[in-house]
Design an enzyme around this catalytic site. Structure first.
Site, PDB file in Angstrom:
ATOM      1  CG  LEU A 104      43.973  32.384  97.071  1.00  0.00           C
ATOM      2  CD1 LEU A 104      44.988  31.338  97.541  1.00  0.00           C
ATOM      3  CD2 LEU A 104      42.563  31.854  97.272  1.00  0.00           C
ATOM      4  CG  ASP A 105      39.849  36.958 100.661  1.00  0.00           C
ATOM      5  OD1 ASP A 105      39.945  37.745  99.710  1.00  0.00           O
ATOM      6  OD2 ASP A 105      38.785  36.425 101.022  1.00  0.00           O
ATOM      7  CG  PHE A 106      46.233  39.054 104.905  1.00  0.00           C
ATOM      8  CD1 PHE A 106      47.507  39.182 104.383  1.00  0.00           C
ATOM      9  CD2 PHE A 106      46.066  39.137 106.289  1.00  0.00           C
ATOM     10  CE1 PHE A 106      48.604  39.381 105.208  1.00  0.00           C
ATOM     11  CE2 PHE A 106      47.155  39.342 107.124  1.00  0.00           C
ATOM     12  CZ  PHE A 106      48.428  39.458 106.577  1.00  0.00           C
ATOM     13  CB  SER A 108      42.189  32.641 101.387  1.00  0.00           C
ATOM     14  OG  SER A 108      40.944  33.215 101.663  1.00  0.00           O
ATOM     15  CE  LYS A 192      37.596  34.680 103.604  1.00  0.00           C
ATOM     16  NZ  LYS A 192      38.634  35.703 103.700  1.00  0.00           N
TER      17      LYS A 192
END
Ligand code: URA
Length: 273
Positions: A104-106, A108, A192
């Site tokens: 998961l993105d930083f 997110s 995104k």
């Protein structure tokens, strides 16, 4: 105490209950040296020697599954050369080495599965098995039905056309809207980039489902072990898909056709503030 053979095998974590039944029926299980194909067979784990494919059941590594609600501004890896907080910092008291399944993105948040079952992790992530992941997102602006339709049919990103997605309107406010987006791939920053491509940058992103797993009421930063039922359902979902792909059967439907769309709910109905 005696237990059913398939329950004992599934309990070690090497296979789901359904798969354990298949292993027994296929003659791959022995009890005290004899092949047993009868599904209802009862065994005493303390007395009987059970082997699967010639390997002692007691030697099987117990698999561990847990879910974490990753907070924002935390790396989804186990360590970070840049010294930022990682998911490992939230696994207090977990002595087994578990690995995050996917990223998961930083910035997110949401459901992260961690396990030491490498095969399951690989299958959950492989686009071939189309395991759905659902994200609750807040975006800039309000999407039109045409834009939602584009996302559902697939949008062209720099690394190619995305597979069909499912998009559900959750709620809208003056300048933002909330959506639930389900995808079956896992490209970098995919959600995104998809939303950016239709002109609605993502402001907030929370993963709420992965296959049969649901984040539920776990608070950001909290983790819990999966229940036997949850772990079993996840293994079954993956095994079923792996079997279907091996048999060349089509996986559960992925729509490209437009669907009848519901309207937006009122803002207070958004699940995340
Ligand atoms: N898609 C994204 O863009 N970011 C995530 O963290 C997960 C899915």
């Amino acid at each position: 105490m005696e237990v059913r053979l398939q329950k004992l095998i599934a309990g070690t974590g090497i296979a789901s209950r359904r798969k354990a039944e298949q292993l027994i029926a296929a003659g791959r299980v022995t009890v005290n040296g004899k092949v047993v194909t009868e599904l209802g067979t009862k065994v005493d784990p303390g007395r009987d020697h059970v082997k699967v494919d010639g390997k002692h059941l007691t030697a099987a590594q117990p698999f561990v599954y847990l879910m974490l609600n990753k907070p924002k501004h935390v790396m989804s890896t186990l360590n970070d050369p840049g010294g930022r907080p990682t998911v490992k910092d939230f696994l207090r008291g977990v002595s087994v080495r578990v690995f995050p399944v996917g990223r998961l993105d930083f910035d997110s948040e949401g459901l992260m599965l961690l396990t030491n079952n490498g095969d399951l992790a690989q299958a959950l992530l492989h686009p071939r098995y189309h395991v759905p992941k659902t994200y609750l997102i807040k975006v800039k602006g309000i999407l039109t039905d045409e834009e939602i339709g584009q996302l559902e049919r697939g949008v062209r990103l720099e690394d190619g056309l995305t597979s069909p997605a499912q998009v559900k309107k959750v709620s809208k406010a003056e300048a933002n809207s909330w959506l639930e987006v389900t995808i079956r791939e896992g490209r970098k920053h995919q959600v995104k980039r998809m939303l950016e491509s239709v002109g609605h940058p993502v402001i907030r992103l929370t993963r709420v489902k992965m296959g049969s797993l649901v984040l539920g009421r776990l608070e950001p930063g909290e983790f819990r072990f999966l229940t036997d039922r949850e772990a079993n359902a996840l293994r079954e979902l993956v095994e079923e898909r792996v079997d279907m792909v091996e048999r060349g059967e089509p996986l559960p439907a992925r729509r490209r056709k437009p669907v009848r769309r519901e309207g937006w709910a009122r803002p207070k109905k958004a699940k995340v503030a």
